[in-house]
Design an enzyme around this catalytic site. Structure first.
Site, PDB file in Angstrom:
ATOM      1  CB  SER A 177      65.070  22.726-104.834  1.00 55.88           C
ATOM      2  OG  SER A 177      65.996  22.997-103.790  1.00 55.88           O
ATOM      3  CG  HIS A 191      64.698  25.219-111.170  1.00 53.02           C
ATOM      4  ND1 HIS A 191      63.329  25.375-111.344  1.00 53.02           N
ATOM      5  CD2 HIS A 191      64.915  25.336-109.840  1.00 53.02           C
ATOM      6  CE1 HIS A 191      62.760  25.592-110.174  1.00 53.02           C
ATOM      7  NE2 HIS A 191      63.686  25.567-109.246  1.00 53.02           N
ATOM      8  CG  ASN A 193      61.054  23.390-105.467  1.00 50.96           C
ATOM      9  OD1 ASN A 193      59.883  23.153-105.154  1.00 50.96           O
ATOM     10  ND2 ASN A 193      61.936  23.856-104.614  1.00 50.96           N
ATOM     11  CE1 TYR A 194      57.525  18.467-109.735  1.00 54.49           C
ATOM     12  CE2 TYR A 194      59.878  17.975-109.907  1.00 54.49           C
ATOM     13  CZ  TYR A 194      58.651  18.263-110.503  1.00 54.49           C
ATOM     14  OH  TYR A 194      58.572  18.379-111.868  1.00 54.49           O
ATOM     15  N   GLY A 344      65.959  31.568 -89.118  1.00 48.33           N
ATOM     16  CA  GLY A 344      66.899  30.451 -89.096  1.00 48.33           C
ATOM     17  C   GLY A 344      67.246  29.958 -90.487  1.00 48.33           C
ATOM     18  CB  ALA A 345      66.811  31.448 -93.848  1.00 49.06           C
ATOM     19  CE1 TYR A 347      69.081  34.310 -95.088  1.00 47.39           C
ATOM     20  CE2 TYR A 347      70.801  34.268 -93.423  1.00 47.39           C
ATOM     21  CZ  TYR A 347      69.529  34.629 -93.823  1.00 47.39           C
ATOM     22  OH  TYR A 347      68.702  35.291 -92.953  1.00 47.39           O
ATOM     23  CB  SER A 349      70.790  25.419 -98.309  1.00 50.60           C
ATOM     24  OG  SER A 349      71.697  24.612 -97.584  1.00 50.60           O
TER      25      SER A 349
END
Length: 386
Positions: A177, A191, A193-194, A344-345, A347, A349
């Site tokens: 992304s 922008h 995102n794939y 566990g994100a 943030y 990123s």
């Protein structure tokens, strides 16, 4: 040993070429006379092929960092869609980052941050800040595993996914992304995102799908830019199915609608989710074509406008539109929500899409006859560009 292999290879090649001009029985006699039967040559060739597989190494220098999955594992099973997707998104990230770096005036480079998460997987986050051309550019790869949190399950069920509630659902997700916020207001934001997703069901079977898209957010409307951008994406779609572009263009217009403002975030592009046709290989090739269309769709616009003159008025309008960008990402964007819901994100990123600077003014409305008004008219009434 190397000399022997070289000699055998030369003999084998010479024998093949000679055999094209000789009868089969004469060729058989020649092979026996040299002491090199067909089985011997076949064994050597097979051994060489197997040795090449063992000794093959992934050229990670072409990426921004080491892949998240061990290189030997990626090479050992290249038919595995998880591995194919990871290699593809690593390549897309590196190509795009280097293309953007080449547009900077003073050699600004991306900061590369490779990270791992204890729940499984990790990512490579690349960020360029305070450049002469790009005020903030973020290009992120993530390859993560874990168990779907309840909120994510509910979100997927609302889209028609047949997922059971209150059971453990292991998942795999990978994607690339990017959000690019330029300094010059005449250069649009892009922008893309794939992504690829797998969910393991309680019976051991798997559901998989692809999603993604690319969209453009200009601050000043240049219709030739809009036509070029959409035409490039349409060409990528048409390689696979001529019905894709009109369908995914409308999906993009609908998805990036800021409901509380009754306007679009930008002039659209393509957007799709839950793609699992015509088959896994065909869907992967389609997503790859779209990802590779990003550079030719966007870089010509950067090169065209990065040296354009602008003043305080244009800068303030750019910051106001960035405020709208922030509103959409934090209120409506599904990817942001999924990331924030995931245990566990990371943030930093997830929120890399936000600009360095944005602006809000109370009840701001540009004049209908102004250039700012021209853009707002299109944002409130999406149009066809190709």
């Amino acid at each position: 040993m190397n000399a022997l292999r070289h000699t055998i290879s030369i003999v084998a090649l010479g024998t093949f070429q000679l055999g094209r001009r000789m009868k089969s029985q004469h060729l058989h006699g020649l092979l026996l006379g040299t002491g090199l039967g067909l089985s011997t040559i076949a064994s050597v060739t097979y051994a060489q092929a197997e040795a090449a597989k063992v000794n093959r190494k992934l050229n990670v220098s072409k990426f921004m960092a080491e892949p998240i999955t061990d290189s030997a594992v990626l090479l050992s099973d290249q038919d595995n869609m998880r591995h194919r997707m990871e290699l593809m998104i690593m390549e897309i990230q590196a190509d795009f980052c280097r293309a953007l770096e080449s547009e900077e005036f003073n050699g600004q480079k991306f900061k590369v941050d490779r990270w791992l998460r204890k729940e499984g997987g990790g990512g490579v986050t690349c960020v360029l800040q305070d450049g002469d051309v790009f005020e903030k550019a973020g290009v992120n790869v993530s390859v993560v595993t874990g168990s779907l949190p309840p909120a994510a399950v509910q979100q997927m069920r609302s889209r028609g996914k047949d997922l059971a509630e209150n059971v453990k659902l292991p998942f795999f997700a990978s994607g690339v992304s990017a959000v690019i916020h330029p300094r010059n207001p005449h250069v649009p934001t892009i922008h893309f995102n794939y992504r690829y997703f797998e969910v393991e069901l309680p019976d051991g079977s798997k559901q998989w799908w692809f999603g993604g898209g690319t969209d453009l957010t200009p601050y000043y409307l240049d219709e030739s830019d809009a036509r070029h951008f959409h035409k490039t994406l349409k060409s990528a779609c048409d390689e696979h199915n001529t019905s894709y572009y009109p369908k995914f263009k409308k999906w993009c217009d609908d998805y990036f609608h800021i409901k509380h403002r009754n306007e679009s975030r930008g002039i659209g592009g393509i957007f799709f989710d839950d793609i699992d046709e015509p088959n896994q290989d065909g869907a992967f090739k389609f997503v790859t074509s779209c990802a590779r269309a990003v550079i030719p769709s966007y870089l010509p616009l950067v090169q065209k406008h990065k040296n354009a003159d602008y003043g305080t008025k244009e800068r303030e309008w750019q910051l106001l539109r960035r405020g709208r960008y922030v509103e959409f990402n934090l209120i409506y964007d599904r990817g942001t929500k999924f990331g924030l819901y995931t245990p566990g994100a990371r943030y930093e990123s997830i929120l890399m899409s936000l600009p360095l600077h944005a602006r809000w003014e109370y009840m701001h409305e540009p004049k209908a006859t102004s250039k700012e008004g021209d853009l707002l008219m299109v944002l409130r009434n999406p149009k066809e560009w190709v």
